[in-house]
Design an enzyme around this catalytic site. Structure first.
Site, PDB file in Angstrom:
ATOM      1  N   GLN A   1       0.654  -1.024   0.065  1.00  0.00           N
ATOM      2  CA  GLN A   1      -0.177  -0.064  -0.051  1.00  0.00           C
ATOM      3  C   GLN A   1       0.761   1.215   0.016  1.00  0.00           C
ATOM      4  O   GLN A   1       1.881   1.088   0.177  1.00  0.00           O
ATOM      5  CB  GLN A   1      -0.954   0.006   1.334  1.00  0.00           C
TER       6      GLN A   1
ATOM      7  N   GLU B   1      -8.354   5.720   6.198  1.00  0.00           N
ATOM      8  CA  GLU B   1      -7.998   4.692   7.303  1.00  0.00           C
ATOM      9  C   GLU B   1      -7.810   5.792   8.813  1.00  0.00           C
ATOM     10  O   GLU B   1      -7.330   6.699   8.773  1.00  0.00           O
ATOM     11  CB  GLU B   1      -7.025   3.627   7.326  1.00  0.00           C
TER      12      GLU B   1
END
Length: 270
Positions: free
Chosen positions: A121, A205
């Protein structure tokens, strides 16, 4: 009069020492990264809810997570080879009634939902502390912690493209382009824990720091455009993806939508 002027000079000098310089703030971030303080994490479940599931296993009504909000494509092993998206860097704000430091992170990645053993990521952290905001560009191959990129600056309103590419199950690249400044950075991985390549995601997130989730910033809206996930046979879009909303302490904090051209993640709560 002289005493007042002297006091003013002392207060100004004290304030100057109290506010860390940009170099000092960078050193603090690097130290936190080196200590493993910042860790993006696989999706953590929220409350059990009823959801509609299509034939491919993608949820058409939202799932809930305590740390993720966004869209996830789910497929068989060895499916997803790359993920990309472009978004405008938001100006983070403290949530209603909040004070202190609050953060969130926008990123794209491979795996972390149905496969939680590894995640490739890359993304941008945004943090607000009082009247100050700061931004970090990072890359990560979970379970290792996140590492900051150098050579790229991030400001609110910048147009950012984030891309991860898996050249194998254990190697790949993370790339961030700041279209507003013309800067581009990339990191190559090798010899990492094996991906499953089951998931492609576009996520905002509430990341982990020092063993717990950070206080969550209000980011307004992050919209990923130019979204696609590369496969061995071509590419696909988030249309029909599993929608994940963030829920903490019984309260839904986000509203998420996805289409063939975009994923929109809006902060809705307090």
């Amino acid at each position: 009069m002289f005493a007042a002027a002297l006091l003013c000079q002392v207060l100004l000098a004290t304030a100057a020492f109290a506010i860390p310089s940009s170099r000092e703030r960078l050193a603090q971030r690097v130290a936190r990264r080196a200590a493993g303080a910042h860790l993006s994490h696989p999706k953590a479940p929220g409350s059990a809810r009823v959801a509609d599931v299509d034939a491919l296993g993608n949820v058409t009504h939202p799932e809930f997570s305590s740390n993720w909000a966004g869209a996830v494509l789910v497929a068989g092993s060895n499916t997803f080879k790359s993920v990309t998206g472009t978004f405008t860097v938001p100006t983070p704000r403290e949530p209603s009634g909040g004070s202190g430091t609050h953060s969130a992170s926008a990123w794209v990645g491979i795996d972390g939902d149905t496969c939680g053993s590894a995640i490739l990521q890359t993304g941008i952290d945004f943090t607000v502390s009082g009247s100050r905001t700061s931004f970090d560009a990072w890359y990560e191959w979970f379970p290792d912690f996140a590492h900051d990129f150098s050579g790229i600056s991030i400001s609110p309103g910048n147009s950012i493209t984030v891309t991860v590419t898996a050249s194998s199950l254990t190697s790949g690249t993370a790339t961030i382009i700041n279209h507003s400044t013309g800067q581009q950075v990339s990191h190559s991985f090798s010899g990492q824990p094996a991906l499953c390549q089951e998931n492609a995601e576009w996520i905002v997130e509430d990341f982990e720091e020092n063993g717990g989730l950070v206080p969550l910033a209000n980011w307004g809206t992050v919209t990923f455009t130019g979204v696609s996930a590369g496969t061995a046979s071509g590419s696909t879009t988030p249309a029909g993806a599993t929608i994940i909303d963030m829920e903490q302490n019984g309260r839904q904090l986000t509203s998420v939508s996805a289409s063939s051209s975009s994923v929109t993640v809006t902060y809705t709560g307090p």
